[in-house]
Each structure stands twice: as structure tokens, then as C-alpha cells.
Scaffold this active site. Sequence first.
Site, mmCIF file in Angstrom:
data_model
loop_
_atom_site.group_PDB
_atom_site.id
_atom_site.type_symbol
_atom_site.label_atom_id
_atom_site.label_comp_id
_atom_site.label_asym_id
_atom_site.label_seq_id
_atom_site.Cartn_x
_atom_site.Cartn_y
_atom_site.Cartn_z
ATOM 1 N N GLY A 237 0.840 -1.189 0.000
ATOM 2 C CA GLY A 237 0.000 0.000 0.000
ATOM 3 C C GLY A 237 0.874 1.237 0.000
ATOM 4 O O GLY A 237 2.094 1.149 0.153
ATOM 5 N N ALA B 278 1.872 5.259 1.392
ATOM 6 C CA ALA B 278 2.086 5.878 2.697
ATOM 7 C C ALA B 278 0.741 6.258 3.301
ATOM 8 O O ALA B 278 -0.126 6.799 2.610
ATOM 9 C CB ALA B 278 2.973 7.111 2.551
ATOM 10 N N SER C 275 -1.735 4.475 4.055
ATOM 11 C CA SER C 275 -2.867 3.777 3.437
ATOM 12 C C SER C 275 -3.643 2.930 4.424
ATOM 13 O O SER C 275 -4.755 2.500 4.125
ATOM 14 C CB SER C 275 -2.364 2.884 2.295
ATOM 15 N N THR D 243 12.319 -2.854 10.637
ATOM 16 C CA THR D 243 13.470 -2.620 9.767
ATOM 17 C C THR D 243 13.938 -1.168 9.807
ATOM 18 O O THR D 243 15.024 -0.863 9.337
ATOM 19 C CB THR D 243 13.159 -2.999 8.308
ATOM 20 N N HIS E 218 4.874 4.102 17.839
ATOM 21 C CA HIS E 218 4.401 2.833 17.270
ATOM 22 C C HIS E 218 4.540 1.688 18.279
ATOM 23 O O HIS E 218 3.651 0.849 18.396
ATOM 24 C CB HIS E 218 5.140 2.492 15.975
ATOM 25 N N GLU F 98 14.579 -5.855 16.160
ATOM 26 C CA GLU F 98 15.084 -4.932 15.143
ATOM 27 C C GLU F 98 15.945 -5.679 14.127
ATOM 28 O O GLU F 98 16.811 -6.465 14.502
ATOM 29 C CB GLU F 98 15.853 -3.803 15.815
#
Length: 174
Positions: free
Chosen positions: A12, A14, A16, A38, A53, A65
Site C-alpha cells: 500500500g 504511505a 494507506s 526494519t 508505534h 530490530e
Amino acid sequence: MAAPARITLVLGGARSGKTAFAENLVAASGLDPVYVATGEAHDGEMEERIARHRADRGPTWQTVEAPLDLVGTLRREAATGRFLLVDCLTLWLTNLMMAERDVEAESAALGAALETGTGGPILLVSNEVGLGIVPDNAMARQFRDNAGRLHQTIAAVAGTVYFVAAGLPLTMKG
């Protein structure tokens, strides 16, 4: 709920709604959720974004990570009873390009690892960047081309592929 596909790709643009959609799929599975991040924080804004987040996901999510060694991370972390969510492939691709790594070889290695199996189900999120105008510089065009090839590689091995726009998922495969 039906068992998740072993490999799922969510594409998708940005903002979205692709990550929220992906997180809901993982949460609904009943498996232990593992967020494979990532992205790297190279400035204060990104540090805040990452912290927000993490807080939004809450304590039920384990975060791992993997800015460069995505294949190794998937091999170590994927296991029965766990559901890995990789967010996102385009940040991983950026990291590879900035580190001057062999993007073609790394992408092929990821596709091969996903095809042969890594343990539990894996959902990969990525930005579809090939729908806009042709970028005006060589690096941006190289990035767009690398992303397109990477998406094709992952979509070929994925059991399910979604495209998300305006928060609405469209099933493309599966």
C-alpha cells in the site's frame, strides 16, 4: 478464524492503513505477535515515531530490530506459535542501498528463505512506490525498480497478497 497463510504480503501507499491492517491480521490469529522492525532512527522525529508505534502496539508484541539482516532474523525468530510481522520491506531496501549492499542478492536470499520455510507464519508489509511519476533522479529510479522487483519476488512465494488503499484491503492473491 482460518489459519493464516504461511507467507502474506501487504502492499500500500504511505498512510494507506496497511500496517494497521497487518497488525489486526496478526492479532486475530491468536499466535504470539512478533514485530520485526526494519526502520532505524536517524533523527529525533523518527525516534518519536518509533516510540509511538511501540506504545500503540502495546506489551503483547515482542519487537525485534532487523535493519539489514532480515533473512537471519526471520530464521532465528520464526517458530510454531509465533506470527512475525515485518514492517517494512521498503525501509529494509533503503538500508541495504545506503549500506551499499547487493540488493539483488539480498532480495533473492529473502525470497529463497521464505519459499523454503522459516518456521511460523510471516506477514511482510511494504510501500508500493511504483504507481506514481517516474522519479527525477537515478537513485530514486533505482529504488523504485528495486522495490518493484522485490515485491514481485515476495508475491511469487506468498500465499496471500493484499493491496491496501484508504484503509480498505483488496485481496490480490489467495
